[in-house]
Structure formats: C-alpha cells, structure tokens
Design a protein around this motif. Structure first.
Motif, PDB file in Angstrom:
ATOM      1  N   ARG A   1      -5.286   5.467  -4.314  1.00  0.00           N
ATOM      2  CA  ARG A   1      -7.225   4.488  -4.394  1.00  0.00           C
ATOM      3  C   ARG A   1      -6.916   3.083  -3.541  1.00  0.00           C
ATOM      4  O   ARG A   1      -8.259   2.736  -3.309  1.00  0.00           O
ATOM      5  CB  ARG A   1      -7.325   4.684  -6.142  1.00  0.00           C
ATOM      6  N   GLY A   2      -5.304   3.330  -2.874  1.00  0.00           N
ATOM      7  CA  GLY A   2      -5.519   1.734  -2.545  1.00  0.00           C
ATOM      8  C   GLY A   2      -5.183   1.053  -2.888  1.00  0.00           C
ATOM      9  O   GLY A   2      -4.317  -0.961  -2.132  1.00  0.00           O
ATOM     10  N   PHE A   3      -4.513   1.156  -4.203  1.00  0.00           N
ATOM     11  CA  PHE A   3      -3.394  -0.321  -5.186  1.00  0.00           C
ATOM     12  C   PHE A   3      -1.746   0.298  -4.562  1.00  0.00           C
ATOM     13  O   PHE A   3      -0.936   1.122  -6.015  1.00  0.00           O
ATOM     14  CB  PHE A   3      -4.016   0.018  -6.541  1.00  0.00           C
ATOM     15  N   ARG A   4      -1.874   0.534  -3.403  1.00  0.00           N
ATOM     16  CA  ARG A   4      -0.609   0.517  -3.057  1.00  0.00           C
ATOM     17  C   ARG A   4       1.019  -0.086  -3.721  1.00  0.00           C
ATOM     18  O   ARG A   4       1.713   0.106  -4.049  1.00  0.00           O
ATOM     19  CB  ARG A   4      -0.026   0.601  -1.942  1.00  0.00           C
ATOM     20  N   GLY A   5       0.493  -1.614  -4.505  1.00  0.00           N
ATOM     21  CA  GLY A   5       1.552  -3.238  -4.912  1.00  0.00           C
ATOM     22  C   GLY A   5       1.811  -1.587  -5.891  1.00  0.00           C
ATOM     23  O   GLY A   5       2.943  -1.912  -7.169  1.00  0.00           O
ATOM     24  N   LEU A   6       0.811  -0.362  -6.901  1.00  0.00           N
ATOM     25  CA  LEU A   6       1.588   0.550  -7.936  1.00  0.00           C
ATOM     26  C   LEU A   6       2.514   0.993  -7.899  1.00  0.00           C
ATOM     27  O   LEU A   6       3.461   1.283  -9.001  1.00  0.00           O
ATOM     28  CB  LEU A   6       0.618   0.745  -8.771  1.00  0.00           C
ATOM     29  N   ARG A   7       2.879   1.447  -6.102  1.00  0.00           N
ATOM     30  CA  ARG A   7       3.924   2.482  -6.195  1.00  0.00           C
ATOM     31  C   ARG A   7       5.229   1.651  -6.772  1.00  0.00           C
ATOM     32  O   ARG A   7       5.773   3.017  -7.639  1.00  0.00           O
ATOM     33  CB  ARG A   7       4.667   2.324  -4.892  1.00  0.00           C
TER      34      ARG A   7
ATOM     35  N   LEU B   1       0.674   7.693 -16.414  1.00  0.00           N
ATOM     36  CA  LEU B   1       1.672   7.527 -15.074  1.00  0.00           C
ATOM     37  C   LEU B   1       0.913   7.778 -14.315  1.00  0.00           C
ATOM     38  O   LEU B   1       0.881   7.648 -13.451  1.00  0.00           O
ATOM     39  CB  LEU B   1       3.095   8.191 -15.515  1.00  0.00           C
ATOM     40  N   PRO B   2      -0.260   9.430 -14.491  1.00  0.00           N
ATOM     41  CA  PRO B   2      -1.138   9.277 -13.753  1.00  0.00           C
ATOM     42  C   PRO B   2      -2.406   9.166 -12.915  1.00  0.00           C
ATOM     43  O   PRO B   2      -2.584   8.571 -12.146  1.00  0.00           O
ATOM     44  CB  PRO B   2      -1.878  10.953 -14.205  1.00  0.00           C
ATOM     45  N   LEU B   3      -2.545   7.558 -13.896  1.00  0.00           N
ATOM     46  CA  LEU B   3      -3.732   6.921 -13.722  1.00  0.00           C
ATOM     47  C   LEU B   3      -2.982   6.178 -12.700  1.00  0.00           C
ATOM     48  O   LEU B   3      -3.547   5.712 -12.071  1.00  0.00           O
ATOM     49  CB  LEU B   3      -4.305   5.657 -15.274  1.00  0.00           C
ATOM     50  N   ALA B   4      -1.718   5.914 -13.408  1.00  0.00           N
ATOM     51  CA  ALA B   4      -0.880   4.472 -11.796  1.00  0.00           C
ATOM     52  C   ALA B   4      -1.701   5.455 -11.284  1.00  0.00           C
ATOM     53  O   ALA B   4      -1.019   5.043  -9.408  1.00  0.00           O
ATOM     54  CB  ALA B   4       0.226   3.892 -12.198  1.00  0.00           C
ATOM     55  N   GLY B   5      -0.637   6.624 -10.684  1.00  0.00           N
ATOM     56  CA  GLY B   5      -0.092   7.347  -9.863  1.00  0.00           C
ATOM     57  C   GLY B   5      -1.762   7.457  -8.356  1.00  0.00           C
ATOM     58  O   GLY B   5      -2.116   7.395  -7.197  1.00  0.00           O
ATOM     59  N   VAL B   6      -2.636   7.716  -9.465  1.00  0.00           N
ATOM     60  CA  VAL B   6      -4.166   8.424  -9.085  1.00  0.00           C
ATOM     61  C   VAL B   6      -4.594   6.688  -8.695  1.00  0.00           C
ATOM     62  O   VAL B   6      -5.674   6.566  -7.893  1.00  0.00           O
ATOM     63  CB  VAL B   6      -5.469   8.291  -9.746  1.00  0.00           C
TER      64      VAL B   6
END
Length: 126
Positions: free
Chosen positions: A94-100, A85-90
């Motif tokens: 960093r610009g990968f808004r699709g991971l929200r 989860l923190p990896l996806a949050g970081v």
C-alpha cells in the motif's frame, strides 16, 4: 499422544510452506510470484494456527497448563510473528516501501523461531 503428532505434522507442513514462500519471494520469477507467495503464506499460516489449536484443545481437555514450557512460549512468539508478517506485507504493498527490510527480516526471524520451537518440542518428548 496423537494430538502431539498432529501438532508436529502440521508445524512441519507450516515450516515447509513458509520456506517455499521465502524462496519464491527471493527469486521473484515470473509475473505471478507475488500471488503465489501470498497463497503459500496463507496455507502455511493456516497449518500453524491449526497446529496451535490442536495443542491448545488437547491441553484444555487434559487439564494441562498453557504456555508453561519454553517450547510453548517460543511457539507463541512464532504465532505472533506469523500474525504480524502479513500486516507488514500488506502495508508494504500500500505504499510503505520502508517496511520491506522489516518484512524480510521478520520472515527470517519467524523461520528461525519455528526451528527453535521445533527443536525444543522434539527435545521435550525424547
């Protein structure tokens, strides 16, 4: 048996802190909500990892097998989600808004997995 209670107490704390982190992220009130979300998540993850270490150490000392119950396997799945989860949050920051949506859904799944692991844990000692 004390290790079991320490493990359970730490996991209850972890779940409560994760619920607080989700609540803060959903409301996004004030300027410092993201900092608070991160801090509470770190505290929750620390509690969860400490709980896992307590139980792992206890089983090791007693000569019991590891990951031999449904509870422990579900708990391991929860720990893996807590790591990812923190990896996806970081990456999101960093610009990968699709991971929200992935980050949000994974957070909800992680809470559900912790709930199931908790229920299985209580059932195994009753």
């Amino acid at each position: 048996m004390t290790a079991v209670y320490v493990h359970a107490g730490l996991m209850i704390l972890a779940a409560l802190f994760f619920l607080a982190a989700v609540s803060v992220a959903r409301r996004k009130v004030g300027r410092g909500w993201l900092r608070f979300h991160k801090a509470v998540t770190v505290i929750a993850a620390a509690c969860a990892f400490a709980a896992a270490v307590v139980m792992f150490s206890f089983k090791q000392a007693q000569g019991y097998g590891h990951f031999s119950s449904v509870h422990s396997l579900v708990g391991l799945g929860g720990i893996i989600l807590i790591l990812l989860l923190p990896l996806a949050g970081v990456l999101m920051l960093r610009g990968f808004r699709g991971l929200r949506p992935v980050h949000r859904r994974a957070g909800h799944i992680m809470l559900f997995v912790l709930l199931i692991a908790g229920i299985l844990g209580v059932m195994s000692i009753l």
